[in-house]
Design a protein around this motif. Structure first.
Motif, PDB file in Angstrom:
ATOM      1  N   PRO A 282       0.821  -1.209   0.000  1.00 52.25           N
ATOM      2  CA  PRO A 282       0.000   0.000   0.000  1.00 52.25           C
ATOM      3  C   PRO A 282       0.859   1.264   0.000  1.00 52.25           C
ATOM      4  CG  PRO A 282       0.038  -0.999   2.179  1.00 52.25           C
ATOM      5  CD  PRO A 282       0.710  -1.968   1.257  1.00 52.25           C
ATOM      6  N   THR A 283       0.307   2.319  -0.516  1.00 53.55           N
ATOM      7  CA  THR A 283       0.972   3.613  -0.551  1.00 53.55           C
ATOM      8  C   THR A 283       0.038   4.654   0.058  1.00 53.55           C
ATOM      9  OG1 THR A 283       0.126   4.115  -2.762  1.00 53.55           O
ATOM     10  CG2 THR A 283       2.245   2.950  -2.624  1.00 53.55           C
ATOM     11  N   LEU A 284       0.472   5.905   0.009  1.00 54.81           N
ATOM     12  CA  LEU A 284      -0.357   6.984   0.548  1.00 54.81           C
ATOM     13  C   LEU A 284      -1.667   7.114  -0.227  1.00 54.81           C
ATOM     14  CD1 LEU A 284      -0.332   9.220   2.710  1.00 54.81           C
ATOM     15  CD2 LEU A 284       0.615  10.748   0.962  1.00 54.81           C
ATOM     16  N   ASP A 286      -3.553   4.782  -1.138  1.00 53.16           N
ATOM     17  CA  ASP A 286      -4.523   3.792  -0.673  1.00 53.16           C
ATOM     18  C   ASP A 286      -5.150   4.174   0.654  1.00 53.16           C
ATOM     19  OD1 ASP A 286      -4.059   1.977  -2.839  1.00 53.16           O
ATOM     20  OD2 ASP A 286      -2.145   1.453  -1.901  1.00 53.16           O
ATOM     21  N   LEU A 287      -4.785   5.317   1.213  1.00 51.01           N
ATOM     22  CA  LEU A 287      -5.306   5.716   2.511  1.00 51.01           C
ATOM     23  C   LEU A 287      -6.821   5.942   2.490  1.00 51.01           C
ATOM     24  CD1 LEU A 287      -4.157   6.156   5.308  1.00 51.01           C
ATOM     25  CD2 LEU A 287      -3.880   8.581   4.775  1.00 51.01           C
ATOM     26  N   LEU A 290      -8.627   2.688   2.963  1.00 51.03           N
ATOM     27  CA  LEU A 290      -8.519   2.201   4.338  1.00 51.03           C
ATOM     28  C   LEU A 290      -9.525   2.911   5.243  1.00 51.03           C
ATOM     29  CD1 LEU A 290      -6.967   0.531   6.499  1.00 51.03           C
ATOM     30  CD2 LEU A 290      -5.419   2.488   6.718  1.00 51.03           C
ATOM     31  N   ASP A 305      -6.514  15.955   5.329  1.00 50.38           N
ATOM     32  CA  ASP A 305      -5.341  15.673   4.498  1.00 50.38           C
ATOM     33  C   ASP A 305      -4.851  16.979   3.883  1.00 50.38           C
ATOM     34  OD1 ASP A 305      -3.373  14.754   2.858  1.00 50.38           O
ATOM     35  OD2 ASP A 305      -4.600  13.243   1.840  1.00 50.38           O
ATOM     36  N   ARG A 319       4.082   4.265   2.418  1.00 56.35           N
ATOM     37  CA  ARG A 319       3.700   2.970   2.997  1.00 56.35           C
ATOM     38  C   ARG A 319       3.715   3.041   4.522  1.00 56.35           C
ATOM     39  NH1 ARG A 319       7.618  -0.086   1.159  1.00 56.35           N
ATOM     40  NH2 ARG A 319       6.554  -0.391  -0.825  1.00 56.35           N
ATOM     41  N   TYR A 322       0.614   4.781   5.763  1.00 57.21           N
ATOM     42  CA  TYR A 322      -0.534   3.866   5.660  1.00 57.21           C
ATOM     43  C   TYR A 322      -0.546   2.901   6.838  1.00 57.21           C
ATOM     44  CZ  TYR A 322      -3.703   0.383   3.649  1.00 57.21           C
ATOM     45  OH  TYR A 322      -4.746  -0.485   3.434  1.00 57.21           O
ATOM     46  N   ARG A 323       0.628   2.304   7.167  1.00 58.92           N
ATOM     47  CA  ARG A 323       0.684   1.337   8.266  1.00 58.92           C
ATOM     48  C   ARG A 323       0.419   2.008   9.606  1.00 58.92           C
ATOM     49  NH1 ARG A 323      -0.511  -3.107   5.728  1.00 58.92           N
ATOM     50  NH2 ARG A 323       1.089  -3.837   4.266  1.00 58.92           N
ATOM     51  N   GLN A 326      -3.263   2.575   9.793  1.00 61.52           N
ATOM     52  CA  GLN A 326      -3.911   1.269   9.950  1.00 61.52           C
ATOM     53  C   GLN A 326      -3.803   0.785  11.391  1.00 61.52           C
ATOM     54  OE1 GLN A 326      -1.986  -2.301   8.229  1.00 61.52           O
ATOM     55  NE2 GLN A 326      -3.888  -2.560   7.071  1.00 61.52           N
TER      56      GLN A 326
END
Length: 412
Positions: A282-284, A286-287, A290, A305, A319, A322-323, A326
């Motif tokens: 995932p990258t930014l 994909d936020l 999520l 944002d 990434r 994102y983590r 998450q």
């Protein structure tokens, strides 16, 4: 055999001692070389003996010294036999047979072979000592066994030249063998280091995969637990809500099983695959997906944002953001169910990326079954941020909210 006689490296002495038992292991090459040396020595003994016993008065040994012919031949034969054990005791044989160099012509070739073995397989200081002693006996040899065609000093000089030539040849062979041994050891060491690097890289990769597995599975399983809890505590929910919750549970379970299958497949692999076995990370970008996934599970999430030039965000930093988000959403669902969550992401080139997840501190006890966890999520996130050169803070702030914030570098 004393420890001083052990060669610097076993390969330098092809017939070196094998183990503590002291038994030599002679290879096929050793047998061929030793046989050739024996035949050369034996041929020289026969040639010199035949010359000494020749009827030609110009070459025949004078009658007062005729007894020396068979004695010299016997000594030459003994030295030829000693060539078979010169690999085990080269220095001892050189010392014992040194007096023969003063008068024995038939032993000249076997003695030179023994001397050459000492030069090749012993230290330079030892070889020079034997050489010096041999040069001294060389003066006596030219006197006791004069050459009928050469003056005394000319024959002596030829003996010195011969000894020094053997010394130079032996030292060259020794240096070449040491060089080959050094190159071989260097190649073996390089191969061992390469294998160690591969093992370390494999271990680091598996550790990274385990960390990714925790982040992904913890998020998905928390969604499963949230929806299952909603169905448990709202049995009278509308059929549409039940169907929607069941669909989310099915999709999350399917995705979790797929992630787990891929991770277990990688961890079971004995060798590192040339291709990356994982799906795209995932990258930014994909936020938003999520956030929507959490909202569909009933979590109230508000996002702000303010990232400038988001398309230029480094892949690793995106990434990590994102983590972090998450993990923050997963912790909010686990420890503060029903609380509103705010996610702020901002930054730009040169300023770095800042991400903050905030939720109200839970009041009272947990209603419903507690979502299990390993308690290592924040530890993994902290390690990820530290490796990226960033900073991570988490805990309860002055307002009573739980706050998880991180800063990641973003070069200009």
């Amino acid at each position: 055999m004393t420890s001083a006689a052990v060669p610097d490296h076993p390969w330098l002495l092809p017939g070196s001692l094998a183990g503590a038992a002291g038994r030599s292991r002679r290879t096929t090459r050793d047998w061929l070389v030793d046989s050739l040396c024996f035949l050369l020595g034996l041929g020289w003994v026969l040639l010199v003996t035949a010359d000494a016993a020749a009827p030609d008065p110009e070459f025949a040994t004078p009658l007062p010294q005729r007894w020396m012919v068979p004695v010299d031949a016997l000594l030459g034969l003994v030295c030829c036999v000693l060539l078979w054990v010169r690999r085990r005791w080269p220095l001892g044989l050189a010392v014992v047979t040194l007096p023969l160099t003063a008068f024995s012509l038939a032993s000249a070739v076997p003695l030179l072979i023994i001397y050459f073995t000492v030069v090749v397989h012993r230290r330079t200081a030892v070889a020079l000592g034997i050489t010096a002693a041999g040069l001294v006996t060389n003066f006596f040899f030219s006197y006791l066994r004069p050459d009928p065609h050469l003056p005394y000093w000319v024959a002596t000089v030829w003996g010195v030249v011969l000894s020094l030539s053997v010394l130079a040849w032996g030292m060259f062979v020794r240096a070449r063998r040491q060089l080959v041994v050094s190159l071989r050891e260097r190649a073996e060491r390089a191969e061992a280091e390469q294998q160690l690097r591969v093992t370390q890289a494999r271990h680091l990769e598996r550790t990274r995969i385990a960390r990714e597995m925790h982040d992904v599975l913890a998020h998905r399983i928390s969604l499963l637990s949230l929806h299952a809890g909603a169905l448990e505590f709202r049995p009278d929910a509308a059929p549409e809500e039940v169907a929607r919750a069941a669909g989310v549970i099915r999709d999350s379970a399917h995705a979790a099983l797929q992630d787990l299958r891929e991770v277990i497949g990688v961890l079971r692999a004995e060798t590192a695959a040339e291709e990356d076995p994982e799906r795209p990370q995932p990258t930014l970008g994909d936020l938003p997906a999520l956030i929507e996934e959490s909202r569909s599970a009933g979590v109230r999430v508000s996002v702000r944002d303010v990232v400038t030039a988001a398309e230029q965000v480094p892949v690793a930093a995106g990434r990590s953001v994102y983590r972090i988000v998450q993990e923050g959403l997963t912790n909010a669902r686990k420890h503060a169910a029903g609380a509103a969550v705010t996610v702020d992401v901002g930054g730009g080139p040169g300023d770095g990326l800042t991400v903050e997840i905030r939720n109200r501190w839970p009041v009272g006890s947990v209603t419903g079954p507690e979502i299990p966890g390993a308690g290592t999520g924040l530890v993994g996130i902290a390690e990820r941020v530290s490796l990226a050169g960033g900073r991570l803070e988490h805990g309860r702030d002055d307002s009573g909210d739980f706050r998880l914030t991180a800063w990641l570098p973003w070069p200009a």
